[in-house]
Design an enzyme around this catalytic site. Structure first.
Site, short mmCIF file in Angstrom:
data_model
loop_
_atom_site.label_atom_id
_atom_site.label_comp_id
_atom_site.label_asym_id
_atom_site.label_seq_id
_atom_site.Cartn_x
_atom_site.Cartn_y
_atom_site.Cartn_z
N HIS A 659 50.76 44.84 44.79
CA HIS A 659 49.47 44.40 45.33
C HIS A 659 48.52 44.05 44.19
O HIS A 659 48.72 44.44 43.04
CB HIS A 659 48.84 45.49 46.19
CG HIS A 659 48.69 46.79 45.48
ND1 HIS A 659 49.73 47.70 45.35
CD2 HIS A 659 47.64 47.37 44.83
CE1 HIS A 659 49.33 48.76 44.67
NE2 HIS A 659 48.05 48.59 44.33
N ARG A 669 31.63 43.60 44.65
CA ARG A 669 32.59 44.18 45.59
C ARG A 669 32.76 45.66 45.28
O ARG A 669 33.15 46.03 44.18
CB ARG A 669 33.93 43.45 45.44
CG ARG A 669 35.11 44.00 46.24
CD ARG A 669 36.37 43.30 45.75
NE ARG A 669 37.56 43.56 46.54
CZ ARG A 669 38.42 44.55 46.33
NH1 ARG A 669 38.19 45.41 45.35
NH2 ARG A 669 39.51 44.67 47.07
#
Length: 835
Positions: A659, A669
């Site tokens: 990932h 973020r």
């Protein structure tokens, strides 16, 4: 062996009288300090604080008195019955010269024994009065009396005494969590001075040495000289006392006294070798700081190393030459020091320099020590009485050739055996690890789709929808308000580059990274620098995610936190043009991804113990930053998840779930990143610290402590000034250049006390279990009715970990193509990489 009798007599005669100035006299028998200690402990549980102080202070005072009295008696009697004094009609009795001479020698021995016995009886009373049990001796070695004293002094509002007692205990017990918390709290209290934090048990010579090093490090050479000279003088005083105390009772190590059948001279040899071993070990005892396991290397020579350079910088070349020559007594072939000496002599003049000698006291100390070593090595070679030389400066020819060869062979054999055992242990560990992982893998063959425990949590995507296994997306795990609160916490508490050696852009130069661990957040909350409520929320929501994943994946064994990190990634606006990299390169959490081979290698530096991972997102007001799953090629994207408030992505940490994170091109973020393990041996230490801190923060505090805290806590915590460490200049003198200082043997590291806001927890005696103490205290409180319940506990030293033991390192990876094709990433972080 006959050549050693002269050294024996010389060694016996080298007993100076410098400790004879202060007389220790007492008429009444000295009260045994073990009885005083027991009385103080009994008073402690009755809440009689003044009796605790009275008895414990007397116990400490009496123990010190006994030590000094014994040392003074032995030194005094050595001077009164010197073996070198002639006997009328016989001259100086030398044993072995004849039977009459033997009698004359042992006459001196008997006279000295009588002198010591009479002296100690006068000062201390009968010997049986001061026979102390090993248990009580251990309590004093651990400095437990100061543990009791700090509570007692706090109770009667003598903060200066309480702080000194707490600091003294902590110096010898640096892993004691409760005492560390106490010191943090004391640091915050009004009326507490920096000078109150002092070690009441510090030996004078070590205190002077540490002060000298501080001045020396700051290039303040004149005050450094004063402290180093005082340290040398106090060192020899302490050495005399230590050596005198070695002449105590014989320890029948490994012998049954009733069965001990050695003859006269073997018995003398046994005891004398034991005494000499003890005297040699004084060098180790005097060079060891409180709470340290190892002595300062080359402690005594280091004094003269520092002094020669300090005198040079003070332009006192006579003293510089004296100290350089003294240092060379220990290491005569030391190249740099010989260069220094040559330079000093050239500056002062060779004719004047040659008249300056090394210090006679040091020369005699070395001569005595070498004679002792010769005897000890002889005993080792002939009788097998083990001796380990504590000094690095001992010439190699002191050890007999046969013994050198024997030790060399023993070292080689030991090294070979150690290597073989190490290889065998690695094989065993590998087999155990494989077996453990097999069991773990079986446990992880779970049936997904278990209960998510909370009605409001939705399973948005499961493994099938995410094109993999052990994958899930959960929504509404936390509320919008909780997202905002954690987002604010991240910006208030997070540090740039946290977990990445302070590098603000560890993964990509186009973004700024910041983070904070759960323990650090709670510490900041405790100190009032961030909202404690928000820090507690951080702790609670991470626990919530853990329980939800454990239930959803239907694990048969519990999940443990491996690492917890609240992080934010912020796009750097001026670095977004033409950007093609990822915010976080594709990786796998418990193995090293090798995308070219479509494989993942499960071995260090990867975190092979990680089993599950999760990310809790806090916001979506940014561009880019999507989470992606890929194939092992690190290019083919199999699933993509858009972060949003309250969303959790959970997945297995193995090779089935590579990932990464797409580039954040605008905005910030934020997320809580979580890693879990099924192996309790790898539980997150910071999590354990956070749990302990929370227990302390929510535990009931009695009115007395609360009142003290409200009245005395300052608005801002005091600023700590870190102690300097010794970093000498690395100058190398040539024929006409200033001399270089020798590298220091040790850097002092006086303990600092960080500020905190919690009152000290009372400390119980080491032998009492925690529950028993709490019950006893509760009975006392209920009986008096005037105090709130107080709990005394002993902390587990293994939970203390004040700073991250290691930090991650990441590798720069290649750019991705327009379809998120990226190169392989090696996950070599040490527990702190971010998703």
């Amino acid at each position: 062996m006959s050549r050693l009798f002269g050294p024996v007599l010389l060694a016996l005669s080298l007993l100076p009288a410098s400790l004879m100035d202060g007389q220790l006299n007492t008429r009444a028998p000295l009260e045994p300090y073990d009885l005083l200690f027991d009385g103080a402990v009994e008073a402690y549980y009755k809440g009689d604080w003044k009796s605790v102080i009275l008895n414990m202070e007397r116990a400490l005072r009496n123990k010190g008195f006994i030590r000094r009295a014994k040392a003074q008696c032995r030194l005094q009697c050595a001077n009164r019955t010197a073996f070198g004094e002639p006997i009328p009609g016989l001259g100086i009795p030398l044993p072995g010269a004849g039977s009459v001479e033997d009698l004359g020698f042992f006459q001196k021995v008997l006279q000295r024994a009588d002198c010591i016995k009479t002296c100690e009886l006068e000062k201390l009373g009968p010997p049986s009065l001061h026979k102390i049990s090993e248990e009580v001796e251990l309590e004093f070695q651990k400095r437990s009396p100061y543990n009791y004293l700090q509570v007692a002094y706090f109770k009667i509002n003598r903060l200066d005494k309480a702080v000194a007692a707490a600091h003294t205990f902590y110096q010898a017990n640096p892993d004691h969590l409760e005492m560390r918390q106490n010191l943090e709290y004391y640091k915050m209290m009004a009326g507490v001075q920096d000078t109150d934090f002092k070690d009441l048990e510090t030996r004078t010579h070590m205190e002077e040495y540490v002060k000298g090093v501080r001045f020396y490090t700051n290039d303040k050479f004149l005050p450094a000289i004063d402290h180093f000279e005082a340290a040398v003088e106090e060192y020899f005083t302490a050495d005399q006392e230590c050596r005198a105390l070695c002449e105590g009772v014989y320890d029948y190590d490994g012998y049954n006294y009733l069965e001990y059948s050695a003859d006269l001279f073997l018995s003398i040899t046994d005891h004398y070798m034991q005494t000499l071993n003890c005297k040699q070990n004084c060098a180790v005892e005097l060079a060891t700081k409180s709470g340290k396991n190892k002595p300062v290397e080359d402690f005594l020579p280091a004094h003269f190393n520092h002094l020669q350079f300090s005198y040079y910088n003070s332009e006192n070349y006579e003293k510089a030459i004296e100290c350089a020559k003294t240092y060379l007594l220990f290491y005569p072939n030391e190249e740099v020091m010989n260069q220094n000496l040559a330079y000093y002599s050239a500056v002062l003049g060779e004719e004047r320099a040659v008249l300056i000698s090394a210090r006679e006291s040091v020369r005699r100390h070395i001569q005595q020590s070498l004679l002792e070593k010769e005897l000890l090595y002889f005993g080792y070679e002939i009788f097998g009485i083990t001796f380990v030389d504590p000094d690095a400066w001992t010439p190699i020819d002191i050890m007999p050739p046969k013994l050198r060869e024997k030790q060399k062979a023993e070292r080689e054999t030991a090294a070979r055996i150690t290597e073989e055992i190490g290889n065998l242990m690695k094989e065993i560990e590998t087999l155990v690890e494989e077996k453990t992982k097999e069991s773990t893998d079986i446990a992880k063959l779970v049936r997904e789709g278990g209960n998510v425990l909370y009605d409001n949590i939705k399973v948005t995507m499961a493994s099938k929808s995410l094109n993999g296994s052990q994958r899930v997306v959960l929504d509404d795990v936390i509320t919008d308000d909780e997202c905002r609160e954690l987002h604010r916490l991240s910006n208030a508490a997070a540090l740039k580059g946290d977990g990445y050696r302070g590098r603000p852009s560890p993964h990509t130069p186009s973004e700024m990274f910041q983070g904070v661990t759960v323990h650090k957040a709670l510490k900041l909350g405790q100190e009032g620098k961030v909202s404690l409520k928000s820090a507690r929320l951080y702790f609670d929501v991470s626990e919530k995610v853990r329980t939800v994943l454990e239930s959803y994946f239907r694990l048969e064994t519990p999940l443990y936190f491996s690492y917890t990190h609240l992080v934010c990634r912020s796009a750097i606006d001026e670095k977004q043009e033409g950007r093609e990299d990822l915010s976080h390169p594709v990786h796998v959490d418990n193995c090293q991804l090798v995308s070219e081979l479509m494989d993942c290698i499960k071995e260090p530096p990867a975190y092979t113990y990680r089993d599950f991972s999760a990310i809790l997102y806090l916001n979506d007001d940014f561009e880019g930053g999507n989470f992606i799953f890929t194939e092992l090629d690190a290019k083919t994207v199999t699933a993509e998840v858009r972060p949003t408030c309250g969303r959790v992505v959970g997945f297995g940490a193995g090779k089935g779930n590579p990932h990464g994170v797409r580039a954040v091109t605008r905005g910030q973020r934020c997320a809580v990143a979580l890693w879990f393990t099924l192996d309790p041996r790898h539980k997150e230490k910071e999590r354990i610290q956070a749990e302990d801190l929370l227990k302390m923060l929510i535990s009931p505090i009695d009115a007395e402590f609360q009142g003290s805290a409200k009245e005395s806590a300052p608005e801002k915590p005091p600023v700590e000034q870190p102690e300097p460490t010794e970093q000498p200049p690395a100058e190398q003198p040539l024929a006409e250049q200033p001399p270089a200082e020798q590298p220091p043997a040790e850097q002092p590291d006086p303990t600092e006390q960080p500020p905190a806001e919690q009152p000290p927890a009372e400390q119980p005696p080491a032998e009492q279990p925690e529950q028993q103490i709490s019950t006893e205290q509760s009975k006392m409180d209920s009986a008096t009715g005037s105090e709130a319940a107080e709990t005394a506990s002993v902390s587990d030293p293994s939970t203390i970990n004040s700073s991250d033991s290691s930090e991650p390192q990441t590798a720069d990876l290649g750019a991705q193509d327009n379809k998120a094709a990226i190169s392989a990433a090696v996950d070599s972080h040490n527990g702190k990489e971010e998703l």
